[in-house]
Design a protein around this motif. Structure first.
Motif, short mmCIF file in Angstrom:
data_model
loop_
_atom_site.label_atom_id
_atom_site.label_comp_id
_atom_site.label_asym_id
_atom_site.label_seq_id
_atom_site.Cartn_x
_atom_site.Cartn_y
_atom_site.Cartn_z
N ASP A 27 0.02 2.98 8.54
CA ASP A 27 0.80 2.33 7.48
C ASP A 27 1.11 3.29 6.34
OD1 ASP A 27 0.69 0.00 8.92
OD2 ASP A 27 -1.02 -0.83 7.82
N ASN A 28 0.32 4.35 6.22
CA ASN A 28 0.51 5.32 5.14
C ASN A 28 1.19 6.60 5.63
OD1 ASN A 28 -0.93 3.81 3.05
ND2 ASN A 28 -2.75 4.20 4.31
N PRO A 34 -7.06 6.86 2.52
CA PRO A 34 -6.75 7.82 3.58
C PRO A 34 -7.41 9.18 3.33
CG PRO A 34 -4.76 6.72 2.82
CD PRO A 34 -5.84 6.35 1.85
N PRO A 35 -7.66 9.93 4.40
CA PRO A 35 -8.23 11.28 4.24
C PRO A 35 -7.28 12.17 3.45
CG PRO A 35 -8.34 10.55 6.54
CD PRO A 35 -7.48 9.57 5.82
N SER A 36 -7.87 13.16 2.75
CA SER A 36 -7.07 14.20 2.12
C SER A 36 -6.62 15.21 3.17
CB SER A 36 -7.87 14.92 1.04
OG SER A 36 -8.38 14.00 0.08
#
Length: 203
Positions: free
Chosen positions: A156-157, A199-201
């Motif tokens: 979704d991101n 979310p992960p970087s």
């Protein structure tokens, strides 16, 4: 700033060992990871505080358990001091190694950031000093890392790139697979990502 929770399991019989509640983020000096570990009963077990420079080298490490603590950094290889909580008994160590390791997923991210592998890179050998729970005893280990796949998954991101590493212990020949997205371990031997708040970087 990724924030979440890992579950930790015994590598051989999968007995639950507890959970690690973490947050991590890139910063002006590189990357920092902070966590607290708890037993299955909920009792506090220890903590991890790891800071890397922009090249992935450990510029500050603090590990704590109920009985021991370790402080270390990259200095002429890697250098550390291991003490009991009172500070009465302290031992210093130094090894011509590339990085630190241990049970925390932080060390898998740290190694991936240090090596900066691509799918076309050859297998890369490195030496790490790993600290064993619960007494944080140092042990020098030679490993081989290879990035065998890097694949984008829709979310979704936006697309999320998942890197699959094959890690080999050179003293035993044992191999295992590690899945990493940015600065979060999705799965590894003894580690499962149970909860992720953001979310992960990017790596």
């Amino acid at each position: 700033m990724p924030r979440g929770r890992y579950s930790l399991h015994d590598l051989h019989d999968h007995t639950p060992l507890g959970e690690e509640h973490f947050h991590c983020a890139p910063g002006p000096s590189g990357w920092r990871y902070v966590s607290q570990t708890t037993a299955p009963s909920g009792d506090h077990l220890g903590s991890v505080d790891l800071t890397l420079d922009e090249l992935g080298r450990p510029i500050r490490l603090e590990l704590h358990t109920a009985s021991w603590q370790v402080r270390g950094a990259a200095l002429e290889g890697v250098t550390w001091v291991r003490t009991d909580p009172s500070g009465t008994h302290a031992t210093e160590g130094n090894v011509r190694a590339h990085a630190f390791s241990g049970t925390s997923p932080a060390f898998l991210i740290a190694t991936a950031r240090l090596l900066r592998l691509t799918p076309t890179s050859p297998s890369t050998r490195l030496r790490v000093v790993t600290f064993t729970d619960p007494v944080l005893a140092p042990r020098t280990v030679d490993q081989s890392w290879a990035l065998v796949n890097s694949e984008a998954h829709p979310t979704d991101n936006g697309p999320l790139t998942v890197d699959t590493y094959e890690v080999s212990a050179l003293d035993t020949g044992e191999q295992h697979t590690v899945h990493i997205a940015g600065d979060v371990v999705l799965s590894a031997p003894g580690v499962e990502l149970e909860e992720l708040g953001s979310p992960p970087s990017d790596r």
